[in-house]
Design an enzyme around this catalytic site. Structure first.
Site, PDB file in Angstrom:
ATOM      1  N   SER A 146     -42.905 -40.440  -7.141  1.00 55.53           N
ATOM      2  CA  SER A 146     -43.697 -40.882  -5.992  1.00 55.53           C
ATOM      3  C   SER A 146     -42.826 -41.726  -5.082  1.00 55.53           C
ATOM      4  O   SER A 146     -41.883 -42.384  -5.534  1.00 55.53           O
ATOM      5  CB  SER A 146     -44.900 -41.712  -6.467  1.00 55.53           C
ATOM      6  N   TYR A 159     -47.547 -48.989 -11.265  1.00 54.32           N
ATOM      7  CA  TYR A 159     -47.377 -47.553 -11.027  1.00 54.32           C
ATOM      8  C   TYR A 159     -46.038 -47.283 -10.344  1.00 54.32           C
ATOM      9  O   TYR A 159     -45.314 -46.355 -10.720  1.00 54.32           O
ATOM     10  CB  TYR A 159     -48.529 -47.047 -10.158  1.00 54.32           C
ATOM     11  N   LYS A 163     -42.782 -45.026 -11.609  1.00 55.41           N
ATOM     12  CA  LYS A 163     -42.260 -43.896 -10.848  1.00 55.41           C
ATOM     13  C   LYS A 163     -40.776 -44.078 -10.511  1.00 55.41           C
ATOM     14  O   LYS A 163     -40.038 -43.094 -10.399  1.00 55.41           O
ATOM     15  CB  LYS A 163     -43.095 -43.684  -9.590  1.00 55.41           C
TER      16      LYS A 163
END
Length: 254
Positions: A146, A159, A163
């Site tokens: 991401s 998160y 990533k």
């Protein structure tokens, strides 16, 4: 020679019952590959498998799996080998994010779950598939990361950390296994219209803030990510490894 031909290839795609994973599975099938549809829910796996097979008979199988459990990942690989005869392409797409807010407030169990699902599970699955790729000296691994892994975030800190680690996982695999003709790359989407990202694109303020700074002035669609996966999985990407492909409508350049 069709550089994007995937005929004769078997592809295992996690999280492939919706969103980007489903789009990748469908486009792989369109380009000739046999695909494994996998997510936690068996009914959704069967639904997507049946729909793909209705268009291209015998091109998809369904193998449910919760990526958080190593024994289920082992079963996923074993069943894929049993049903398809091997794995040529692995796409680690399934991811998890139960927390939206400041990292100051994230519960320990949520932090642990994010890192476990988004890093450790990918590490496990790659290591389960790599031996057969090493043996035949051919293989492709694609990890869906991401743009969150490229910058800090006020709302998606853990998160984003996970990533960023996925990008390094792909680089490590590329360096270690390149001599065996195994290629590993990441795709880092920006905001894409999927259920997983609904909290972002369904919020008018966040959507406006994102699109107003994007050169293309819009968010992405799953098929626009799947196209990059086809490139990386096929002969078109045969000299590409260890890279991170940012597909975000230009957000990170502004």
């Amino acid at each position: 020679m069709n550089l994007f031909d995937l005929n004769g290839k078997n592809a295992l795609i996690t999280g492939s019952t919706k969103g980007i994973g489903e789009a990748i599975a469908r486009q792989f099938s369109n380009h000739g590959a046999k695909v494994v549809i996998s997510s936690r829910k068996e009914d959704l796996c069967e639904q997507v498998k049946d729909d793909i097979n209705s268009k291209k008979p015998e091109s998809a199988v369904s193998i449910p799996c919760n990526i958080n459990h190593k024994e289920q990942l082992e079963n996923l690989v074993n069943e894929t080998n049993k049903q398809l005869g091997g794995i040529d392409i692995l796409v680690c797409n399934a991811a998890f994010n139960p927390f939206f807010g400041s990292s100051l407030n994230i519960p320990d169990d949520a932090f642990d779950k994010i890192l476990s699902a988004n890093i450790k599970s990918n590490h496990w699955l790659c290591n389960l598939v790599l031996p057969q790729m090493i043996e035949k000296k051919d293989g492709v691994i694609i990890i869906i990361s991401s743009v969150g892994g490229l910058k800090g975030s006020e709302l998606l800190g853990a998160y984003s950390i996970s990533k960023a680690a996925d990008m390094q996982l792909a680089r490590n695999i590329a360096v270690e296994h390149g001599p065996n003709n195994i290629r590993a790359n990441c795709i880092s989407p920006g905001l894409v219209k999927t259920y997983f990202a609904k909290a972002l694109w369904d919020n008018p303020e966040i959507l406006e803030n994102t699109t107003s700074k994007a050169p293309l002035r819009r968010i992405g669609m799953p098929d626009e990510i799947a196209g990059a996966a086809v490139f990386l999985a096929s002969d078109a990407g045969a000299f590409t490894t260890g890279q991170n492909f940012v597909i975000d409508g230009g957000v990170t350049i502004t």
